[in-house]
Design a protein around this motif. Structure first.
Motif, PDB file in Angstrom:
ATOM      1  N   ILE A  56       0.844  -1.202   0.000  1.00  0.00           N
ATOM      2  CA  ILE A  56       0.000   0.000   0.000  1.00  0.00           C
ATOM      3  C   ILE A  56       0.878   1.252   0.000  1.00  0.00           C
ATOM      4  N   MET A  57       1.898   1.263   0.868  1.00  0.00           N
ATOM      5  CA  MET A  57       2.811   2.417   0.932  1.00  0.00           C
ATOM      6  C   MET A  57       3.525   2.623  -0.398  1.00  0.00           C
ATOM      7  N   ALA A  58       3.969   1.517  -0.999  1.00  0.00           N
ATOM      8  CA  ALA A  58       4.713   1.630  -2.261  1.00  0.00           C
ATOM      9  C   ALA A  58       3.850   2.239  -3.349  1.00  0.00           C
ATOM     10  N   PHE A  59       2.636   1.754  -3.498  1.00  0.00           N
ATOM     11  CA  PHE A  59       1.785   2.265  -4.566  1.00  0.00           C
ATOM     12  C   PHE A  59       1.243   3.652  -4.249  1.00  0.00           C
ATOM     13  N   LEU A  65       3.774  10.774  -6.594  1.00  0.00           N
ATOM     14  CA  LEU A  65       5.063  11.396  -6.934  1.00  0.00           C
ATOM     15  C   LEU A  65       4.848  12.515  -7.954  1.00  0.00           C
ATOM     16  N   PRO A  66       5.714  13.511  -7.871  1.00  0.00           N
ATOM     17  CA  PRO A  66       5.619  14.563  -8.899  1.00  0.00           C
ATOM     18  C   PRO A  66       6.047  14.022 -10.271  1.00  0.00           C
ATOM     19  N   VAL A  67       5.634  14.691 -11.258  1.00  0.00           N
ATOM     20  CA  VAL A  67       5.958  14.273 -12.630  1.00  0.00           C
ATOM     21  C   VAL A  67       7.465  14.292 -12.809  1.00  0.00           C
ATOM     22  N   GLY A  68       7.989  13.228 -13.417  1.00  0.00           N
ATOM     23  CA  GLY A  68       9.408  13.123 -13.699  1.00  0.00           C
ATOM     24  C   GLY A  68      10.213  12.459 -12.607  1.00  0.00           C
ATOM     25  N   ALA A  69       9.592  12.093 -11.467  1.00  0.00           N
ATOM     26  CA  ALA A  69      10.317  11.416 -10.376  1.00  0.00           C
ATOM     27  C   ALA A  69      10.533   9.952 -10.748  1.00  0.00           C
ATOM     28  N   ALA A  76      10.294   0.082  -5.481  1.00  0.00           N
ATOM     29  CA  ALA A  76      11.249  -0.909  -4.966  1.00  0.00           C
ATOM     30  C   ALA A  76      11.376  -0.795  -3.447  1.00  0.00           C
ATOM     31  N   GLU A  77      11.363   0.410  -2.919  1.00  0.00           N
ATOM     32  CA  GLU A  77      11.460   0.600  -1.468  1.00  0.00           C
ATOM     33  C   GLU A  77      10.258  -0.019  -0.756  1.00  0.00           C
ATOM     34  N   GLY A  78       9.064   0.175  -1.272  1.00  0.00           N
ATOM     35  CA  GLY A  78       7.848  -0.401  -0.676  1.00  0.00           C
ATOM     36  C   GLY A  78       7.838  -1.917  -0.764  1.00  0.00           C
ATOM     37  N   VAL A  81      10.121  -3.344   1.935  1.00  0.00           N
ATOM     38  CA  VAL A  81       9.468  -3.404   3.251  1.00  0.00           C
ATOM     39  C   VAL A  81       8.516  -4.607   3.299  1.00  0.00           C
ATOM     40  N   ALA A  82       7.769  -4.812   2.225  1.00  0.00           N
ATOM     41  CA  ALA A  82       6.822  -5.920   2.183  1.00  0.00           C
ATOM     42  C   ALA A  82       7.542  -7.265   2.307  1.00  0.00           C
ATOM     43  N   LEU A  83       8.629  -7.424   1.601  1.00  0.00           N
ATOM     44  CA  LEU A  83       9.357  -8.693   1.632  1.00  0.00           C
ATOM     45  C   LEU A  83      10.044  -8.935   2.980  1.00  0.00           C
TER      46      LEU A  83
END
Length: 167
Positions: A56-59, A65-69, A76-78, A81-83
């Motif tokens: 949920i946090m990842a998505f 996110l702002p455009v271009g991020a 991958a960070e989210g 955490v899930a894994l």
């Protein structure tokens, strides 16, 4: 021990006492294993909860996110955490499940061995059923008919009739 304390009592009373003692001991032993079963059941759910939270946090972060991020980095960070939470839950649950299974098997083996021992001993103890009560009755009847010991210098022949009592 319970069975031996009931030697001389009726067979059904001995069996009932042994069954009650078995139930008490089984409850005591299994109470220690219940915590392992609880850990084996709950920790995967906690890991799954962490997985869902991480996704949920990842998505959420990726969607906002702002455009271009770099969306892949936040995703991958989210997922990381899930894994990690899934791994933590499984690393507790798997050993707990294995240990619970081993301990339950050991408890069942102990009770099987105890039942086999009791089955082997029960016929031996059945011959004493009611005997303690009879022995007491016999003891009491014998103590009332006991002859006094012979006086010093008096000789009694075994099987000879007792001399008549003098008034």
């Amino acid at each position: 021990r319970t069975m031996l304390l009931k030697v001389g009592r009726p067979h059904m009373e001995v069996e009932h006492a042994v069954a009650e003692a078995n139930e008490r001991e089984a409850a005591r032993l299994y109470s220690n294993v219940r915590w392992l079963n609880l850990a084996a059941g709950v920790t995967p759910l906690l890991g799954l909860l962490g997985t869902v939270q991480g996704m949920i946090m990842a998505f959420f972060r990726t969607a906002n996110l702002p455009v271009g991020a770099n969306k892949a980095e936040y995703l991958a960070e989210g997922i990381y955490v899930a894994l990690v939470t899934t791994f933590a839950g499984l690393s507790v649950a798997i050993p707990a499940a294995v240990l619970a299974h081993l301990f339950e098997g050991r408890i069942q083996t102990l009770f099987r061995e105890m039942d086999e021992t009791l089955l082997a001993l029960m016929p031996q103890l059945e011959r004493y059923e009611g005997r303690l009560r009879v022995s007491r009755e016999q003891f009491e009847s014998k103590t009332h008919n006991v002859q006094p010991p012979p006086a010093p210098g008096e000789v009694r022949r075994v099987g000879a009739p007792e001399p008549p009592a003098h008034p």
